[in-house]
Write a protein that holds these residues in place. Structure first.
Motif, PDB file in Angstrom:
ATOM      1  N   ARG A  39      33.397  36.806  38.080  1.00 23.20           N
ATOM      2  CA  ARG A  39      32.158  36.250  38.640  1.00 23.20           C
ATOM      3  C   ARG A  39      32.369  35.810  40.083  1.00 23.20           C
ATOM      4  O   ARG A  39      31.528  36.069  40.944  1.00 23.20           O
ATOM      5  N   ASP A  40      33.493  35.160  40.357  1.00 27.29           N
ATOM      6  CA  ASP A  40      33.783  34.710  41.728  1.00 27.29           C
ATOM      7  C   ASP A  40      33.944  35.893  42.680  1.00 27.29           C
ATOM      8  O   ASP A  40      33.436  35.867  43.807  1.00 27.29           O
ATOM      9  N   LYS A  41      34.646  36.930  42.240  1.00 25.73           N
ATOM     10  CA  LYS A  41      34.841  38.111  43.085  1.00 25.73           C
ATOM     11  C   LYS A  41      33.505  38.824  43.333  1.00 25.73           C
ATOM     12  O   LYS A  41      33.226  39.264  44.450  1.00 25.73           O
TER      13      LYS A  41
ATOM     14  N   ALA B  48      34.877  44.017  46.835  1.00 23.54           N
ATOM     15  CA  ALA B  48      35.593  42.932  46.168  1.00 23.54           C
ATOM     16  C   ALA B  48      36.873  43.507  45.584  1.00 23.54           C
ATOM     17  O   ALA B  48      36.848  44.534  44.913  1.00 23.54           O
ATOM     18  N   ASN B  49      37.982  42.849  45.863  1.00 25.19           N
ATOM     19  CA  ASN B  49      39.269  43.284  45.327  1.00 25.19           C
ATOM     20  C   ASN B  49      39.733  42.303  44.255  1.00 25.19           C
ATOM     21  O   ASN B  49      39.648  41.090  44.441  1.00 25.19           O
ATOM     22  N   VAL B  50      40.226  42.851  43.159  1.00 28.09           N
ATOM     23  CA  VAL B  50      40.791  42.046  42.077  1.00 28.09           C
ATOM     24  C   VAL B  50      42.278  42.411  41.987  1.00 28.09           C
ATOM     25  O   VAL B  50      42.630  43.428  41.384  1.00 28.09           O
TER      26      VAL B  50
ATOM     27  N   SER C 106      37.834  33.524  29.212  1.00 27.45           N
ATOM     28  CA  SER C 106      36.966  32.677  30.030  1.00 27.45           C
ATOM     29  C   SER C 106      37.451  32.616  31.477  1.00 27.45           C
ATOM     30  O   SER C 106      36.662  32.725  32.421  1.00 27.45           O
ATOM     31  N   GLU C 107      38.748  32.454  31.665  1.00 28.54           N
ATOM     32  CA  GLU C 107      39.311  32.404  33.024  1.00 28.54           C
ATOM     33  C   GLU C 107      39.135  33.738  33.733  1.00 28.54           C
ATOM     34  O   GLU C 107      38.828  33.776  34.932  1.00 28.54           O
ATOM     35  N   ARG C 108      39.297  34.823  33.002  1.00 25.37           N
ATOM     36  CA  ARG C 108      39.149  36.143  33.611  1.00 25.37           C
ATOM     37  C   ARG C 108      37.695  36.437  33.956  1.00 25.37           C
ATOM     38  O   ARG C 108      37.413  37.025  34.996  1.00 25.37           O
ATOM     39  N   ARG C 109      36.773  36.020  33.105  1.00 25.04           N
ATOM     40  CA  ARG C 109      35.346  36.178  33.433  1.00 25.04           C
ATOM     41  C   ARG C 109      34.987  35.380  34.673  1.00 25.04           C
ATOM     42  O   ARG C 109      34.243  35.849  35.533  1.00 25.04           O
TER      43      ARG C 109
END
Length: 88
Positions: free
Chosen positions: A73-75, A52-54, A66-69
Motif C-alpha cells: 500500500r505504501d509503495k 514503484a520499486n519493491v 499484514s506487514e507485507r500488505r
C-alpha cells in the motif's frame, strides 16, 4: 521493456526487484541498485511513467501478511494509487 505490473493507461508500474537488481557498495556494504536497473527506471520516468520499486530485502523484512500488505500500500501510494481498484 518488461514490467512486473503495469497500467499503460495511467503509466503506473510496479517492479519487484530481486537480488540480481542490486550490488554491494564496496565502501559502505549497503545494497545499491545496479546500472541497468537505474537506467530502466530513468527511461521509464523520462517517458512519463510513475514507478514503484519493491526491493526483495524490504519484502523479506516483513514477516506477516499484514506487514507485507502495508508495504505494498505504501509503495502504491508513492505512485498515486490510493486503493486496489486504482491499479487492478
Amino acid at each position: 521493456f518488461s514490467l512486473d505490473m503495469a497500467d499503460p493507461e495511467t503509466k503506473r508500474a510496479i517492479e519487484v526487484d530481486g537480488p540480481s537488481h542490486y550490488l554491494r557498495d564496496a565502501t559502505s556494504g549497503e545494497r545499491v541498485t545496479n546500472g541497468s536497473t537505474r537506467f530502466k527506471a530513468r527511461l521509464l520516468r523520462a517517458s512519463g511513467w510513475s514507478l514503484a520499486n519493491v526491493p526483495f530485502f524490504e519484502w523479506g523484512q516483513r514477516k506477516t501478511d499484514s506487514e507485507r500488505r502495508r508495504l505494498l500500500r505504501d509503495k502504491l501510494a508513492e505512485i498515486g494509487v490510493r486503493g486496489e481498484r486504482d491499479f487492478i
